[in-house]
Design an enzyme around this catalytic site. Structure first.
Site, PDB file in Angstrom:
ATOM      1  N   GLU A  67      28.733  -4.363   1.125  1.00 38.49           N
ATOM      2  CA  GLU A  67      29.143  -3.075   1.688  1.00 38.49           C
ATOM      3  C   GLU A  67      29.536  -3.154   3.157  1.00 38.49           C
ATOM      4  OE1 GLU A  67      26.350   0.205   1.385  1.00 38.49           O
ATOM      5  OE2 GLU A  67      27.900   1.574   2.117  1.00 38.49           O
ATOM      6  N   ASP A  84      24.943  -4.478  -2.366  1.00 33.01           N
ATOM      7  CA  ASP A  84      24.670  -3.394  -1.424  1.00 33.01           C
ATOM      8  C   ASP A  84      23.360  -3.766  -0.736  1.00 33.01           C
ATOM      9  OD1 ASP A  84      24.357  -1.155   0.071  1.00 33.01           O
ATOM     10  OD2 ASP A  84      25.005   0.229  -1.494  1.00 33.01           O
ATOM     11  N   ILE A  86      21.569  -2.287   1.444  1.00 35.82           N
ATOM     12  CA  ILE A  86      20.676  -1.131   1.317  1.00 35.82           C
ATOM     13  C   ILE A  86      21.469  -0.012   0.661  1.00 35.82           C
ATOM     14  CG2 ILE A  86      19.382   0.698   2.515  1.00 35.82           C
ATOM     15  CD1 ILE A  86      17.941  -1.977   2.649  1.00 35.82           C
ATOM     16  N   ASP A  87      21.162   0.306  -0.587  1.00 35.10           N
ATOM     17  CA  ASP A  87      21.759   1.477  -1.225  1.00 35.10           C
ATOM     18  C   ASP A  87      20.761   2.617  -1.023  1.00 35.10           C
ATOM     19  OD1 ASP A  87      23.831   2.728  -2.779  1.00 35.10           O
ATOM     20  OD2 ASP A  87      22.275   2.981  -4.297  1.00 35.10           O
ATOM     21  N   THR A  89      21.041   4.318   2.366  1.00 34.83           N
ATOM     22  CA  THR A  89      20.844   4.098   3.809  1.00 34.83           C
ATOM     23  C   THR A  89      20.329   5.364   4.489  1.00 34.83           C
ATOM     24  OG1 THR A  89      22.561   2.405   3.821  1.00 34.83           O
ATOM     25  CG2 THR A  89      22.026   3.382   5.946  1.00 34.83           C
ATOM     26  N   ASP A 212      27.710  -0.089  -5.205  1.00 38.62           N
ATOM     27  CA  ASP A 212      26.801   0.986  -5.634  1.00 38.62           C
ATOM     28  C   ASP A 212      26.466   0.860  -7.120  1.00 38.62           C
ATOM     29  OD1 ASP A 212      26.889   2.398  -3.137  1.00 38.62           O
ATOM     30  OD2 ASP A 212      28.792   3.328  -3.715  1.00 38.62           O
TER      31      ASP A 212
END
Ligand code: LIP
Length: 259
Positions: A67, A84, A86-87, A89, A212
């Site tokens: 990402e 990702d 951190i999905d 955030t 995602d």
């Protein structure tokens, strides 16, 4: 679970070793604004760079899409890690404890391995193509709910693209009028895993990025769920953005009737 290309146990250990980076509150609060309601923290970039370096060394033949990078060259004939870091955030910034690392492996036009890890709940969702889905090593399955009146539906509000809101919220209102209730986790990867594990029955969101939905879509499929774009019969592109409709198979026709 076996996989021809990668060492799954090793990947899980690598993902779990990210805990100290992700659970560091100071880094979570070091924010850069990417766009409207769209942020990146020091945690996102630290996780991305650590995984880029480790996976790049161990699997030099597999490309890396993530990402927080500017550009990726989507050559569909190559194998790709789709990450990702951190999905969820915004959840991380708000200490909401619903954030996950999401890593999928794209090979020959499909996702063959996926892991979604929430370090706050210590929940690890995994799947390899053809081998089922697991939560912390225990097999998971979608719900059996048939009656929409009992269905819990997760949705994404497309916070970065407010121009969608009017049309989208009309759809949500129509769904809400027939289902039991809504949930909004604000992490697409977790939403897909929550359908996979039967916590919710359906999930809809527009214009998700590959990172995602890559890992979560395999985890959902392997748990017996249906997942596709908003256009019936169209297969997920994986290296492109996509609208996502996910559900237990008993409710697919129903949820699709709204989109
Ligand atoms: C977010 C999603 C969330 C969605 C946002 C965004 P991020 O990912 O998972 O559910 O509504 O559009 O894509 O930005 O937290 O990695």
């Amino acid at each position: 679970m076996t996989h021809p290309t990668i060492n799954i146990k090793e990947i899980e250990d690598i993902i779990h070793s990210l805990d100290p980076i992700i659970l560091d509150n100071e880094s979570a609060e070091a924010i850069t604004v990417k766009g409207a309601a769209d942020y990146v923290t020091k945690v996102d970039t630290a996780v991305q760079e650590k995984l880029r370096s480790i996976l790049g060394t161990k699997y030099p033949e597999i490309g890396f899409i993530s990402e927080e990078q500017d550009f990726f060259n989507a050559d569909t004939s190559k194998s790709w890690w789709i990450l990702d870091p951190i999905d969820g955030t915004t959840n991380l910034i708000h200490h909401f404890n619903l954030s996950a690392v999401s890593l999928g492996l794209y090979e020959n036009g499909e996702i063959t391995y996926g892991i979604v890890y929430n370090p706050f709940t210590k929940e690890t969702f995994t799947a390899s193509k053809g081998c089922g889905s697991y939560l912390n090593g225990k097999a998971i399955h979608v719900s059996k709910t048939e009656d929409p009146g009992f269905a819990i539906v997760a949705f994404g509000s497309s916070p970065y693209e407010r121009f969608r809101a009017e049309k989208l919220f009309k759809i949500f209102l129509n769904v809400f009028n027939e289902c039991a209730d809504f949930r909004r986790t604000a992490s697409a990867a977790l939403d897909l895993c929550y359908v996979a594990s039967g916590r919710v029955d359906c999930y809809i969101e527009q214009n998700l990025k590959p990172w995602d939905y890559a890992a979560g879509s395999l985890i959902l499929k392997e748990a017996g769920g249906d997942v596709g774009t908003w256009i019936e019969g169209e297969s997920l592109p994986y290296l492109k953005n996509s609208d996502i409709c996910a559900s237990n198979p008993n409710l697919t026709k129903w949820i699709r009737s709204f989109i």
